[in-house]
Write a protein that holds these residues in place. Structure first.
Motif, PDB file in Angstrom:
ATOM      1  N   PRO A  29      31.634  13.192   5.812  1.00 11.52           N
ATOM      2  CA  PRO A  29      32.889  13.049   4.711  1.00 11.52           C
ATOM      3  C   PRO A  29      33.365  11.715   4.444  1.00 11.52           C
ATOM      4  CG  PRO A  29      33.803  14.080   6.760  1.00 11.52           C
ATOM      5  CD  PRO A  29      32.449  13.645   7.130  1.00 11.52           C
ATOM      6  N   TRP A  30      33.470  10.942   5.543  1.00  8.71           N
ATOM      7  CA  TRP A  30      34.197   9.521   5.280  1.00  8.71           C
ATOM      8  C   TRP A  30      33.200   8.661   5.637  1.00  8.71           C
ATOM      9  CZ3 TRP A  30      36.319  13.074   8.844  1.00  8.71           C
ATOM     10  CH2 TRP A  30      37.336  14.037   8.068  1.00  8.71           C
ATOM     11  N   PRO A  31      32.979   7.499   4.939  1.00  6.69           N
ATOM     12  CA  PRO A  31      32.036   6.242   5.218  1.00  6.69           C
ATOM     13  C   PRO A  31      32.253   6.080   6.986  1.00  6.69           C
ATOM     14  CG  PRO A  31      33.355   5.759   3.455  1.00  6.69           C
ATOM     15  CD  PRO A  31      33.936   6.804   3.934  1.00  6.69           C
ATOM     16  N   ARG A  44      30.158  22.426   1.636  1.00  8.87           N
ATOM     17  CA  ARG A  44      30.624  21.339   0.959  1.00  8.87           C
ATOM     18  C   ARG A  44      32.164  21.621   0.014  1.00  8.87           C
ATOM     19  NH1 ARG A  44      26.342  20.067  -1.425  1.00  8.87           N
ATOM     20  NH2 ARG A  44      25.548  18.648   0.072  1.00  8.87           N
ATOM     21  N   SER A  45      31.790  22.943  -0.560  1.00  4.68           N
ATOM     22  CA  SER A  45      33.045  23.261  -1.306  1.00  4.68           C
ATOM     23  C   SER A  45      34.180  23.685  -0.336  1.00  4.68           C
ATOM     24  CB  SER A  45      32.539  24.567  -2.136  1.00  4.68           C
ATOM     25  OG  SER A  45      32.229  25.695  -1.348  1.00  4.68           O
ATOM     26  N   VAL A  46      33.925  24.046   0.847  1.00  2.00           N
ATOM     27  CA  VAL A  46      34.918  24.351   1.734  1.00  2.00           C
ATOM     28  C   VAL A  46      35.517  23.037   2.486  1.00  2.00           C
ATOM     29  CG1 VAL A  46      35.371  25.043   4.099  1.00  2.00           C
ATOM     30  CG2 VAL A  46      33.815  26.524   2.679  1.00  2.00           C
ATOM     31  N   ILE A  47      34.858  22.261   2.580  1.00  2.00           N
ATOM     32  CA  ILE A  47      35.151  20.918   3.229  1.00  2.00           C
ATOM     33  C   ILE A  47      36.114  19.902   2.541  1.00  2.00           C
ATOM     34  CG2 ILE A  47      34.456  18.880   4.756  1.00  2.00           C
ATOM     35  CD1 ILE A  47      32.207  20.480   5.883  1.00  2.00           C
ATOM     36  N   GLU A  48      35.337  19.925   1.029  1.00  2.00           N
ATOM     37  CA  GLU A  48      35.888  18.821   0.329  1.00  2.00           C
ATOM     38  C   GLU A  48      37.465  19.023   0.058  1.00  2.00           C
ATOM     39  OE1 GLU A  48      35.210  17.117  -4.418  1.00  2.00           O
ATOM     40  OE2 GLU A  48      33.674  18.638  -3.374  1.00  2.00           O
ATOM     41  N   PRO A  49      37.951  20.049  -0.206  1.00  2.00           N
ATOM     42  CA  PRO A  49      39.503  20.102  -0.550  1.00  2.00           C
ATOM     43  C   PRO A  49      40.390  19.664   0.824  1.00  2.00           C
ATOM     44  CG  PRO A  49      38.815  22.354  -0.404  1.00  2.00           C
ATOM     45  CD  PRO A  49      37.478  21.224  -0.385  1.00  2.00           C
ATOM     46  N   LEU A  50      39.763  19.881   1.955  1.00  2.00           N
ATOM     47  CA  LEU A  50      40.340  19.568   3.255  1.00  2.00           C
ATOM     48  C   LEU A  50      40.290  18.417   3.692  1.00  2.00           C
ATOM     49  CD1 LEU A  50      39.453  22.770   5.421  1.00  2.00           C
ATOM     50  CD2 LEU A  50      41.553  22.594   4.014  1.00  2.00           C
ATOM     51  N   ALA A  51      39.150  17.521   3.388  1.00  2.00           N
ATOM     52  CA  ALA A  51      38.798  16.389   4.030  1.00  2.00           C
ATOM     53  C   ALA A  51      39.345  15.322   2.692  1.00  2.00           C
ATOM     54  CB  ALA A  51      37.432  15.994   4.107  1.00  2.00           C
ATOM     55  N   ARG A  52      39.706  15.851   1.481  1.00  2.00           N
ATOM     56  CA  ARG A  52      39.847  14.898   0.446  1.00  2.00           C
ATOM     57  C   ARG A  52      38.894  13.876   0.113  1.00  2.00           C
ATOM     58  NH1 ARG A  52      44.655  17.736  -1.738  1.00  2.00           N
ATOM     59  NH2 ARG A  52      45.974  17.988   0.207  1.00  2.00           N
ATOM     60  N   ALA A  53      37.664  14.346   0.315  1.00  2.00           N
ATOM     61  CA  ALA A  53      36.532  13.534   0.002  1.00  2.00           C
ATOM     62  C   ALA A  53      35.122  14.440  -0.176  1.00  2.00           C
ATOM     63  CB  ALA A  53      36.136  12.623   1.448  1.00  2.00           C
ATOM     64  N   LYS A  54      34.193  13.692  -0.956  1.00  2.00           N
ATOM     65  CA  LYS A  54      33.097  14.457  -1.196  1.00  2.00           C
ATOM     66  C   LYS A  54      31.910  14.356  -0.004  1.00  2.00           C
ATOM     67  CE  LYS A  54      33.322  14.379  -6.216  1.00  2.00           C
ATOM     68  NZ  LYS A  54      33.266  15.784  -6.340  1.00  2.00           N
ATOM     69  N   PRO A  55      31.907  15.284   0.784  1.00  2.00           N
ATOM     70  CA  PRO A  55      31.063  15.177   1.828  1.00  2.00           C
ATOM     71  C   PRO A  55      29.569  15.234   1.767  1.00  2.00           C
ATOM     72  CG  PRO A  55      31.991  17.564   2.165  1.00  2.00           C
ATOM     73  CD  PRO A  55      32.383  16.697   0.762  1.00  2.00           C
ATOM     74  N   LYS A  56      28.754  14.474   2.656  1.00  2.00           N
ATOM     75  CA  LYS A  56      27.201  14.789   2.727  1.00  2.00           C
ATOM     76  C   LYS A  56      26.965  15.581   3.643  1.00  2.00           C
ATOM     77  CE  LYS A  56      26.325  10.159   0.821  1.00  2.00           C
ATOM     78  NZ  LYS A  56      25.900   8.492   1.380  1.00  2.00           N
ATOM     79  N   ALA A  89      43.158  13.400   6.912  1.00  2.00           N
ATOM     80  CA  ALA A  89      43.095  13.263   5.587  1.00  2.00           C
ATOM     81  C   ALA A  89      43.599  14.051   4.682  1.00  2.00           C
ATOM     82  CB  ALA A  89      41.414  13.339   5.467  1.00  2.00           C
ATOM     83  N   PHE A  90      44.017  15.383   5.195  1.00  2.00           N
ATOM     84  CA  PHE A  90      44.636  16.272   4.368  1.00  2.00           C
ATOM     85  C   PHE A  90      46.221  15.941   4.039  1.00  2.00           C
ATOM     86  CE2 PHE A  90      46.977  20.506   3.718  1.00  2.00           C
ATOM     87  CZ  PHE A  90      46.180  20.893   2.746  1.00  2.00           C
ATOM     88  N   TYR A  91      46.667  15.339   4.987  1.00  2.00           N
ATOM     89  CA  TYR A  91      48.041  14.710   5.061  1.00  2.00           C
ATOM     90  C   TYR A  91      48.126  13.253   4.278  1.00  2.00           C
ATOM     91  CZ  TYR A  91      49.529  19.181   6.787  1.00  2.00           C
ATOM     92  OH  TYR A  91      49.573  20.292   7.005  1.00  2.00           O
ATOM     93  N   GLY A  92      47.271  12.825   3.728  1.00  2.00           N
ATOM     94  CA  GLY A  92      47.147  11.477   2.946  1.00  2.00           C
ATOM     95  C   GLY A  92      46.600  10.410   3.794  1.00  2.00           C
ATOM     96  N   GLY A  93      46.153  10.759   4.949  1.00  2.00           N
ATOM     97  CA  GLY A  93      45.410   9.554   5.626  1.00  2.00           C
ATOM     98  C   GLY A  93      44.143   9.331   5.126  1.00  2.00           C
ATOM     99  N   SER A  94      43.583   8.268   5.910  1.00  2.00           N
ATOM    100  CA  SER A  94      42.056   7.813   5.592  1.00  2.00           C
ATOM    101  C   SER A  94      40.968   8.621   6.174  1.00  2.00           C
ATOM    102  CB  SER A  94      41.529   6.562   5.974  1.00  2.00           C
ATOM    103  OG  SER A  94      41.585   6.500   7.412  1.00  2.00           O
ATOM    104  N   GLY A  95      41.308   9.715   7.188  1.00  2.00           N
ATOM    105  CA  GLY A  95      40.553  10.502   8.179  1.00  2.00           C
ATOM    106  C   GLY A  95      39.566   9.823   8.808  1.00  2.00           C
ATOM    107  N   ILE A  96      39.720   8.373   8.880  1.00  2.00           N
ATOM    108  CA  ILE A  96      38.744   7.573   9.574  1.00  2.00           C
ATOM    109  C   ILE A  96      39.281   7.372  10.967  1.00  2.00           C
ATOM    110  CG2 ILE A  96      37.738   5.430  10.045  1.00  2.00           C
ATOM    111  CD1 ILE A  96      37.987   5.061   6.942  1.00  2.00           C
TER     112      ILE A  96
END
Length: 307
Positions: free
Chosen positions: A187-189, A47-59, A110-117
Motif C-alpha cells: 500500500p505504501w512505497p 484492494r477496495s477493502v484496504i484502500e480506505p483504511l490505508a489511505r493509499a491505492k495498494p498493489k 495511515a488511517f489517522y493521518g500518518g504516512s503508514g511507513i
C-alpha cells in the motif's frame, strides 16, 4: 546397501525413512486451480477493502495456492500476529485468516493521518485502537472472501475466535494438510505485507464437487471478459478508409503528353465502393451532407471482416 556405504538423505544407518504414501498431502486436488481463479477476483476486492483504511491505492498480487502440513506452516509464523478463525459453512470445518501485526499498526497510523511507513514499536498485544481497526478489517476481508466464493457456495462466515499466538489456533492437527492462499500487499512505497487464508484440505474436499462443477463457467466468464476487453481495445484502432469515384483509362502516349490545364473526362457512377486496407467493405452513393461531400452507405458487403 553395501557394507560401509553411508545412508542417503532419506535413511539413517541404512534404514529407510517412513513415508505415508496414502497421505492426502501427496494427492493432487482439482480444487486448487479453481481457488486460484477465485483469488484473482478476490485480489480486486481486497484492494477496495484496504484502500480506505490505508489511505493509499495498494498493489495486490495473489500467489498460487499451495498445500502444506499445518504444523510446518505454524513453525514459520512469528510469535505475535493476527489470527482470526471463522466457520465458512457449508464448507466443513473452520478457515483461518492471518494478517501481520505490523501491517495493522501501519494502517492505524495511515488511517489517522500518518504516512503508514513507520510501524509502532509494540509489545505482545494490540492497542485498543488497533483492536478496533483489526476487527473492522478482518470482517471486511472475510466478507470479500465470501463474495468471491458466492458463485461456488453461499458461504456464511462467522467468527469463532481471534488470537495472536499461533499455538492457540485449532484449525487442524499439525500433520494435517491445509491449502494456503497468500496475497502480497504493497500500500505504501517500499512497504509490503502479506494476508493469508488457510483452508483445511478436508474442508475443501467437502465442496470439491461444487468447485469442479463451476470450473467450466469460470473459464467461460474469463474468456468472455477477455473478449470484451479485446473488442474494446480493437474498437479504438484507427484505419484508413477511402472511396474511388472514377477510374479513367489513358493510353500511354496520352499520359506522356499530359500538361497543366489538360482535362480528363470522367463519368461518376451512381454507387462507389468504400475500401479499408485494400478490402471493399461497403457500397455507397456520393452526395452532400452539411455542406461537405459525403458517402451514404447503401449496402454492407458480406464477410467484410473475414480474413
Amino acid at each position: 546397501m553395501a557394507d560401509g556405504q553411508e545412508a542417503g538423505p532419506g535413511g539413517t544407518n541404512g534404514s529407510a525413512r517412513p513415508f505415508p504414501f496414502g497421505a492426502e498431502i501427496g494427492r493432487p486436488t482439482p480444487t486448487l486451480p479453481a481457488i486460484d481463479r477465485l483469488n484473482e477476483r478476490l485480489a480486486r476486492k481486497l484492494r477496495s477493502v484496504i484502500e480506505p483504511l490505508a489511505r493509499a491505492k495498494p498493489k495486490i498480487a495473489a500467489a498460487p495456492t499451495v498445500i502444506r502440513n499445518f504444523g510446518d506452516w505454524q513453525a514459520e509464523q512469528p510469535e505475535f500476529t493476527s489470527l482470526s478463525l471463522y466457520s465458512f459453512k457449508p464448507m466443513k470445518g473452520p478457515i483461518l485468516l492471518k494478517v501481520e501485526s505490523d501491517f495493522i499498526s501501519r494502517m492505524v497510523d495511515a488511517f489517522y493521518g500518518g504516512s503508514g511507513i513507520t510501524a509502532t514499536k509494540r509489545g505482545k498485544e494490540f492497542t485498543a485502537t488497533e483492536e478496533s481497526l483489526l476487527g473492522r478489517f478482518a470482517e471486511a476481508l472475510i466478507g470479500a472472501l465470501a463474495e468471491a466464493w458466492a458463485e461456488i457456495i453461499p458461504a456464511k462466515p462467522a467468527l469463532r475466535a481471534r488470537e495472536t499466538n499461533i499455538g492457540y489456533v485449532a484449525l487442524a492437527k499439525p500433520d494435517e494438510p491445509v491449502a494456503v492462499s497468500q496475497f502480497t500487499v504493497q500500500p505504501w512505497p517500499g512497504q509490503t505485507a502479506t494476508i493469508e487464508f488457510l483452508y483445511p484440505l478436508a474442508g475443501l474436499r467437502s465442496v470439491e464437487a461444487a468447485l469442479a462443477a463451476k470450473m467450466p463457467d469460470e473459464v467461460g466468464a474469463k474468456n468472455a471478459e477477455w473478449k470484451a476487453r479485446l473488442d474494446a481495445a480493437l474498437g479504438e484502432v484507427r484505419v484508413e478508409a477511402r472511396t474511388v469515384l472514377a477510374r479513367p483509362e489513358l493510353q500511354l502516349s496520352e499520359l506522356m503528353r499530359l500538361q497543366t490545364g489538360d482535362v480528363i473526362p470522367v463519368s461518376l457512377p451512381h454507387l462507389v465502393p468504400l475500401i479499408v486496407e485494400g478490402r471493399r467493405i461497403a457500397i455507397g452513393a456520393v452526395g452532400e451532407h452539411d455542406g461537405r461531400a459525403a458517402l451514404r452507405i447503401e449496402r454492407i458487403e458480406q464477410g467484410r471482416l473475414a480474413s
